[in-house]
Design an enzyme around this catalytic site. Structure first.
Site, PDB file in Angstrom:
ATOM      1  N   ASN A   9      46.638   6.078 160.777  1.00  0.00           N
ATOM      2  CA  ASN A   9      47.177   7.524 160.538  1.00  0.00           C
ATOM      3  C   ASN A   9      48.592   7.614 160.936  1.00  0.00           C
ATOM      4  OD1 ASN A   9      47.279  10.166 160.080  1.00  0.00           O
ATOM      5  ND2 ASN A   9      45.594  10.702 161.482  1.00  0.00           N
ATOM      6  N   LYS A  11      50.273  10.228 160.404  1.00  0.00           N
ATOM      7  CA  LYS A  11      50.413  11.676 160.712  1.00  0.00           C
ATOM      8  C   LYS A  11      51.718  12.105 160.088  1.00  0.00           C
ATOM      9  CE  LYS A  11      47.526  11.173 164.874  1.00  0.00           C
ATOM     10  NZ  LYS A  11      47.275  11.813 166.040  1.00  0.00           N
ATOM     11  N   HIS A  96      40.447  16.119 160.300  1.00  0.00           N
ATOM     12  CA  HIS A  96      41.168  15.620 161.466  1.00  0.00           C
ATOM     13  C   HIS A  96      41.142  16.791 162.487  1.00  0.00           C
ATOM     14  CE1 HIS A  96      44.028  13.726 164.082  1.00  0.00           C
ATOM     15  NE2 HIS A  96      43.835  12.868 164.016  1.00  0.00           N
ATOM     16  N   GLU A  98      43.732  17.860 164.229  1.00  0.00           N
ATOM     17  CA  GLU A  98      44.996  18.360 164.126  1.00  0.00           C
ATOM     18  C   GLU A  98      44.876  19.326 163.048  1.00  0.00           C
ATOM     19  OE1 GLU A  98      47.415  14.890 164.038  1.00  0.00           O
ATOM     20  OE2 GLU A  98      46.769  14.401 166.288  1.00  0.00           O
ATOM     21  N   GLU A 165      36.549  10.757 166.964  1.00  0.00           N
ATOM     22  CA  GLU A 165      37.770  10.685 167.678  1.00  0.00           C
ATOM     23  C   GLU A 165      37.726  12.003 168.769  1.00  0.00           C
ATOM     24  OE1 GLU A 165      41.307   9.275 165.180  1.00  0.00           O
ATOM     25  OE2 GLU A 165      41.213  11.350 164.700  1.00  0.00           O
ATOM     26  N   GLY A 171      46.233  10.505 171.399  1.00  0.00           N
ATOM     27  CA  GLY A 171      47.710  10.601 171.863  1.00  0.00           C
ATOM     28  C   GLY A 171      47.912  10.718 173.459  1.00  0.00           C
ATOM     29  N   SER A 204      43.784   6.776 171.082  1.00  0.00           N
ATOM     30  CA  SER A 204      44.597   5.933 171.992  1.00  0.00           C
ATOM     31  C   SER A 204      44.253   4.239 171.777  1.00  0.00           C
ATOM     32  CB  SER A 204      44.586   6.162 173.350  1.00  0.00           C
ATOM     33  OG  SER A 204      45.129   7.559 173.595  1.00  0.00           O
TER      34      SER A 204
HETATM   35  O1  LIG Z   1      44.323  10.815 166.069  1.00  0.00           O
HETATM   36  C1  LIG Z   1      44.424   9.632 165.868  1.00  0.00           C
HETATM   37  C2  LIG Z   1      44.187   8.987 164.656  1.00  0.00           C
HETATM   38  O2  LIG Z   1      43.643   9.775 163.622  1.00  0.00           O
HETATM   39  C3  LIG Z   1      44.514   8.956 167.362  1.00  0.00           C
HETATM   40  O3  LIG Z   1      45.780   8.837 167.666  1.00  0.00           O
HETATM   41  P1  LIG Z   1      46.121   8.121 168.627  1.00  0.00           P
HETATM   42  O4  LIG Z   1      45.985   6.624 168.437  1.00  0.00           O
HETATM   43  O5  LIG Z   1      47.840   8.285 168.807  1.00  0.00           O
HETATM   44  O6  LIG Z   1      45.846   8.475 170.023  1.00  0.00           O
END
Ligand SMILES: O=C(CO)COP(=O)(O)O
Length: 241
Positions: A9, A11, A96, A98, A165, A171, A204
């Site tokens: 992803n 983003k 997601h 976010e 997740e 992150g 992560s």
């Molecule tokens: O949100 C994520 C994937 O959709 C995970 O992000 P990270 O792998 O950067 O922690």
């Protein structure tokens, strides 16, 4: 058996030029990738447009990061499933954390997007996960079950991927212990009618934890954020042992 799906992803990262540079390098690492896994790049819309022209089939699938439930209309800033399938997109990330946190996504809008994405032939990757405060309050199970039940109303469980997740692991470099991720994913599976739904872990994921994550009995893939931006690093994840 659920299909294994390893998805990056991106983003809001990568211009068209950067996406093409990534692809050039990334492809060279896929010669030895076993056939037992699907490799997906969930890129920004503009990058999807240019990647789709360069892929010509092959073993990489494309995924979007959002889709609207109407076929067309006055929905400024949104994109339809037709627009995505026309350029060869197969998957779409929906709900997601976010999008839930910054753009008002709810279980109800997730549900609308999932149903319409499937109708147009896209495979939704539905994201669920609890915050740190919810985990500390012992509410993980309650939160996850509510998100799964709300997101899956009248949804065909055939062409479907779910990503667990935990928000506190996104992150942050703080991975959920793989046994704990396996336990929660087992719980998600109990909510489903179809035992073949692919359930990914995200949060992560890195080259040094992917082998352990993929060794868990309930985990069928990964949704990778930061570590999917570098072709060599993401290739190591895709080529987990
Ligand atoms: O949100 C994520 C994937 O959709 C995970 O992000 P990270 O792998 O950067 O922690």
């Amino acid at each position: 058996m659920p299909k294994v799906v390893i998805a990056g992803n991106w983003k809001m990262h990568k211009t068209q030029r950067e996406a093409l540079e990534f692809l050039q390098d990334f492809k060279s690492h896929l010669d030895e990738t076993p056939d037992d896994r699907e490799v997906v790049l969930c890129a920004p819309f503009t990058a999807l447009a240019v990647l789709s022209k360069t892929l010509h089939g092959g073993r990489i699938r494309l995924g979007a990061q959002n889709v609207h439930w109407e076929k067309s209309g006055a929905y400024t800033g949104e994109i339809s499933a037709d627009m995505l399938t026309e350029i060869g997109v197969h998957y779409v990330v929906i709900g997601h954390s976010e999008r839930r946190q910054y753009f008002g996504e709810t279980d109800e809008t997730v549900n609308l997007r999932v149903i319409s994405a499937q109708k147009q032939g896209l495979i939704p990757i539905i994201c669920v996960g609890e915050s740190k405060a919810q985990r500390d309050a012992g509410e993980t199970e309650k939160v996850i079950i509510k998100q799964i039940q709300g997101g899956l109303v009248n949804v065909d469980q055939k062409n479907l991927v779910i990503a667990y997740e935990p928000i506190w692991a996104i992150g942050t470099g703080e991975t959920c212990e793989s046994e704990e991720a396996n336990r929660v994913i087992g719980l998600i599976r109990q909510q489903l009618d179809n035992p073949d739904v692919t359930i990914q872990y995200g949060g992560s994921v890195k080259p040094d934890n992917i082998d352990e994550i993929m060794a868990q009995s309930q985990i069928n893939g990964a949704l990778v954020g930061g570590a999917s931006l570098d072709p060599t690093v993401f290739a190591r994840i895709v080529n987990y042992r």
